[in-house]
Write a protein that holds these residues in place. Sequence first.
Motif, PDB file in Angstrom:
ATOM      1  N   ASN A  25       0.812  -1.214   0.000  1.00 45.52           N
ATOM      2  CA  ASN A  25       0.000   0.000   0.000  1.00 45.52           C
ATOM      3  C   ASN A  25       0.847   1.266   0.000  1.00 45.52           C
ATOM      4  O   ASN A  25       0.488   2.262  -0.643  1.00 45.52           O
ATOM      5  N   LEU A  26       1.953   1.231   0.737  1.00 48.54           N
ATOM      6  CA  LEU A  26       2.785   2.430   0.805  1.00 48.54           C
ATOM      7  C   LEU A  26       3.387   2.741  -0.557  1.00 48.54           C
ATOM      8  O   LEU A  26       3.458   3.899  -0.970  1.00 48.54           O
ATOM      9  N   LEU A  27       3.803   1.708  -1.279  1.00 41.24           N
ATOM     10  CA  LEU A  27       4.340   1.942  -2.609  1.00 41.24           C
ATOM     11  C   LEU A  27       3.266   2.489  -3.532  1.00 41.24           C
ATOM     12  O   LEU A  27       3.533   3.343  -4.384  1.00 41.24           O
ATOM     13  N   GLY A  28       2.037   2.008  -3.361  1.00 43.12           N
ATOM     14  CA  GLY A  28       0.942   2.555  -4.160  1.00 43.12           C
ATOM     15  C   GLY A  28       0.763   4.039  -3.940  1.00 43.12           C
ATOM     16  O   GLY A  28       0.472   4.797  -4.876  1.00 43.12           O
TER      17      GLY A  28
ATOM     18  N   TRP B  43      -0.607   1.540  -8.782  1.00 40.77           N
ATOM     19  CA  TRP B  43      -0.057   0.408  -8.051  1.00 40.77           C
ATOM     20  C   TRP B  43      -1.109  -0.032  -7.050  1.00 40.77           C
ATOM     21  O   TRP B  43      -1.320   0.608  -6.020  1.00 40.77           O
ATOM     22  N   SER B  44      -1.799  -1.120  -7.343  1.00 43.05           N
ATOM     23  CA  SER B  44      -2.889  -1.564  -6.475  1.00 43.05           C
ATOM     24  C   SER B  44      -3.184  -3.023  -6.771  1.00 43.05           C
ATOM     25  O   SER B  44      -2.607  -3.624  -7.681  1.00 43.05           O
ATOM     26  N   SER B  45      -4.092  -3.595  -6.000  1.00 46.24           N
ATOM     27  CA  SER B  45      -4.563  -4.933  -6.332  1.00 46.24           C
ATOM     28  C   SER B  45      -5.433  -4.847  -7.588  1.00 46.24           C
ATOM     29  O   SER B  45      -5.850  -3.768  -8.005  1.00 46.24           O
ATOM     30  N   ASN B  46      -5.728  -5.982  -8.177  1.00 48.34           N
ATOM     31  CA  ASN B  46      -6.415  -6.011  -9.468  1.00 48.34           C
ATOM     32  C   ASN B  46      -7.838  -5.486  -9.380  1.00 48.34           C
ATOM     33  O   ASN B  46      -8.533  -5.673  -8.379  1.00 48.34           O
TER      34      ASN B  46
ATOM     35  N   GLN C 220       0.500  -0.102 -21.088  1.00 49.87           N
ATOM     36  CA  GLN C 220       0.236  -1.256 -20.239  1.00 49.87           C
ATOM     37  C   GLN C 220       1.251  -1.356 -19.099  1.00 49.87           C
ATOM     38  O   GLN C 220       0.908  -1.716 -17.970  1.00 49.87           O
ATOM     39  N   GLY C 221       2.510  -1.016 -19.385  1.00 51.20           N
ATOM     40  CA  GLY C 221       3.586  -1.210 -18.420  1.00 51.20           C
ATOM     41  C   GLY C 221       3.632  -0.196 -17.306  1.00 51.20           C
ATOM     42  O   GLY C 221       4.438  -0.343 -16.377  1.00 51.20           O
ATOM     43  N   THR C 222       2.794   0.838 -17.347  1.00 51.19           N
ATOM     44  CA  THR C 222       2.769   1.822 -16.267  1.00 51.19           C
ATOM     45  C   THR C 222       1.510   1.680 -15.410  1.00 51.19           C
ATOM     46  O   THR C 222       1.074   2.623 -14.762  1.00 51.19           O
ATOM     47  N   THR C 223       0.928   0.498 -15.424  1.00 55.24           N
ATOM     48  CA  THR C 223      -0.100   0.106 -14.471  1.00 55.24           C
ATOM     49  C   THR C 223       0.435  -1.114 -13.742  1.00 55.24           C
ATOM     50  O   THR C 223       0.942  -2.042 -14.369  1.00 55.24           O
ATOM     51  N   TYR C 224       0.312  -1.141 -12.411  1.00 50.48           N
ATOM     52  CA  TYR C 224       1.032  -2.125 -11.610  1.00 50.48           C
ATOM     53  C   TYR C 224       0.093  -2.910 -10.691  1.00 50.48           C
ATOM     54  O   TYR C 224       0.073  -2.699  -9.484  1.00 50.48           O
ATOM     55  N   PRO C 225      -0.673  -3.842 -11.216  1.00 49.21           N
ATOM     56  CA  PRO C 225      -1.529  -4.677 -10.366  1.00 49.21           C
ATOM     57  C   PRO C 225      -0.735  -5.799  -9.716  1.00 49.21           C
ATOM     58  O   PRO C 225       0.438  -6.020 -10.030  1.00 49.21           O
ATOM     59  N   THR C 226      -1.363  -6.523  -8.829  1.00 53.14           N
ATOM     60  CA  THR C 226      -0.696  -7.668  -8.215  1.00 53.14           C
ATOM     61  C   THR C 226      -0.428  -8.764  -9.238  1.00 53.14           C
ATOM     62  O   THR C 226       0.575  -9.480  -9.153  1.00 53.14           O
TER      63      THR C 226
ATOM     64  N   CYS D 102       3.174   6.102  -3.006  1.00 58.51           N
ATOM     65  CA  CYS D 102       4.367   6.822  -3.467  1.00 58.51           C
ATOM     66  C   CYS D 102       4.287   7.175  -4.949  1.00 58.51           C
ATOM     67  O   CYS D 102       4.774   8.218  -5.367  1.00 58.51           O
ATOM     68  N   ILE D 103       3.733   6.276  -5.753  1.00 60.07           N
ATOM     69  CA  ILE D 103       3.701   6.517  -7.195  1.00 60.07           C
ATOM     70  C   ILE D 103       2.266   6.762  -7.674  1.00 60.07           C
ATOM     71  O   ILE D 103       1.918   6.464  -8.818  1.00 60.07           O
ATOM     72  N   ASP D 104       1.465   7.330  -6.794  1.00 60.21           N
ATOM     73  CA  ASP D 104       0.074   7.634  -7.125  1.00 60.21           C
ATOM     74  C   ASP D 104       0.012   8.927  -7.928  1.00 60.21           C
ATOM     75  O   ASP D 104       0.419   9.990  -7.454  1.00 60.21           O
ATOM     76  N   ASP D 105      -0.496   8.853  -9.146  1.00 61.06           N
ATOM     77  CA  ASP D 105      -0.568  10.035 -10.009  1.00 61.06           C
ATOM     78  C   ASP D 105      -1.964  10.646 -10.036  1.00 61.06           C
ATOM     79  O   ASP D 105      -2.230  11.577 -10.810  1.00 61.06           O
TER      80      ASP D 105
END
Length: 717
Positions: free
Chosen positions: A290-293, A321-324, A397-403, A295-298
């Motif tokens: 969650n913390l990383l999410g 950066w989050s769960s799916n 696609q590569g700048t979305t970070y799901p689990t 940090c890079i939250d736009d």
Amino acid sequence: MGHIEAGSALTWNEIKQSKSRLQKIGLQQLLNLWQDAKERQNDPWLWGDETEGLLISFDDGNEHVEAWLHADQLLEQLSRNIDSSCAFSPEYTLCQLETIAGRPWTMESNGIMNVEDNMKLRKSLIQQHLGSGTSFLTTTVCPIPAYSSGQSREDESSKSLVDRLLSPHSRYQALFKNTCLRRDHDVMANVPVYPDQNTQRYFQMTKCGTDLYGRDDIKDGSASKLRIPLDPIVCLPHCCSLQVTMQLQDIGEARRLHDQLIPLAPIMLALTAATTIWDGVLADTDVRWNLLGGCIDDRTADEVDDKQLQSPKSEHIRPRWSSNNMFMSEDHRLLDWYNDTRLVIDHEVKQQLLDSGMDHRLADHFAHLFARDPLMIFSRDVELDRPESTAVFQAIQGTTYPTVRFKAPPSPQSDIGWRVEFRPMEIQMTDFENSAFAIFMTLLSRTILHFDLNLYMPISTVDENMEKAHGRDSINHQRFNFRANPLWGSRLHPTEVKTGPEIPTATEDTSQSDPDPDSIADLLSPNDSESSSTAGTLSSTTSCSSSSSCTTLSTHSPVTSTRALPNIELVEDHSKKRSRTTNNFCIDSPEGSNAPESNDNEQFPPQTIAALINGDLSPSFCPTPFPGFIPLIQRYLDEIDTLDRPARAKVDEYLGLISERASGRAWTAAKWQREFVMGHGEYRGDSIVGGKVMYDLLNAVKAMEDSRDVGGKMFDF
């Protein structure tokens, strides 16, 4: 992520001005790729691991450690490496490095035996280019470097931190800067401080505590309210991970695996918990996600407005950066109500995808990607815009970070097929652990597909489990809502739960306990013998006594017999309605229905990680007791039977670690770190990890790779 190309990236202003064109190019590239690859079939099962680590400088004379900020120079030296069995890439900060094997792995014996050795080789090659006082450690414990003389942390500007820590690679420079510019407001991530006996007193008496760590939080008199605020760039070095990417035979298989791995993300996050020290302070959480999410939250302030997100009818804008957000396969067991969180999609993009022949779920998945602004595009990819290129789409696609990431082939001409990337696991401190978790996830993925297991649950339940996984020592203190009957609609249908004999060690007589080859062969469907040839035989680490209570054995020697699992038969007619009983793996709901199968609390009861991994056949566990993922992996490997004896013993040792970790007997890295700090002679019970404590901690991590004895209760089983 693998190899990262360099180049000149578009600025945020350039992206804003050309957003429509970029999305048009990316969409056309996706459509071209879809038309070329949608019928692609029979790609071999291949997989690879990605490990991230930190460069740490040790000053033994002063008993001091700090991050070594020269990864760019190290990568330049490593680029001249002639050993093709390893590859190295930059990460977000100058003290991080990503390593991968030079070639993908198979599930044959030589692949199993080489994974851990290859991880050791990567570290060895890195170490050859480092001085004697610097080490590459696979850990999340990062001592941020000292500041200029007389300057405290709160005086250091965020801009100066970025200049010191951020990788000079154009990809990360653009991502970080464009993220900050898009959200147009400051972000300060924070995690709760671990409330030890002297924590409140320390933070009240120090300037650092009152100014930097929240004066208002102290006023209520509760140390449990204290939080550690972190500049995003300071968070990033703490967020090293272990990722596994698998190539599937076709798009359908990739979509099925993508969905089935989503519910496992919180479980594996908890099992690999390794992040409990942030910027020299003990936290009351154990993982990074969650913390990383944050940090890079736009997202802009409007996009994260609490009132909007609390509205049940609002479209949910998650951090990148989050769960799916959603399940997306065409599996008939995927009920519509499982996708119970609304998400933002680009409706025009979805319509074009539907017109091209995509089904609604896959179109929703890609239309959601295009609903976000592009963040990082190399200028050359826009200028060239070749018909065969997919660079702009891959950047979107590569700048979305799901689990769990669903990955299309890199290009229409590529030898690489449809893939799934499993991303939640935290990096472990030893190559043994990293190999164990990488191979476990690969074996579990093969088992899920082979038996067609059903792990579907509401996405909102997965989100709740992700929150539980962040808790301190969540393996022992949390229960995770999980499907009570993962065998519903699968090829397995145990009609009678029976327990079997305990596993003998290699010194015991095994003549009476070998499985009957004919009975195993009878369980294979007509096509499985040919299509499932990439795994092998594995001896069990779990036994169940005649009283139906499971006990985990702690043998690491080769075992020549397997645990007798419940009687399992193949179910060919998935449309058959089955009634619920207490000794069958059944439920009382017709498949293919879009109505809830049963009450949520009954269908997805709270379960321990130990029960999910090791199994629990006792009637009190749930109405439909589950044999556990490790026993199912064993059953799968027994059916395939391709591993030789040394590989079988190696996998048995890896699964032994997973089993003991799930039971709580083997500690997570996070628990080990916290206990090490709290047991250190210079720790003052104030949640602060002082310089000498940090030095000794990282020295212990360094020594742990050579001797597991240093890890104590991490390996004492």
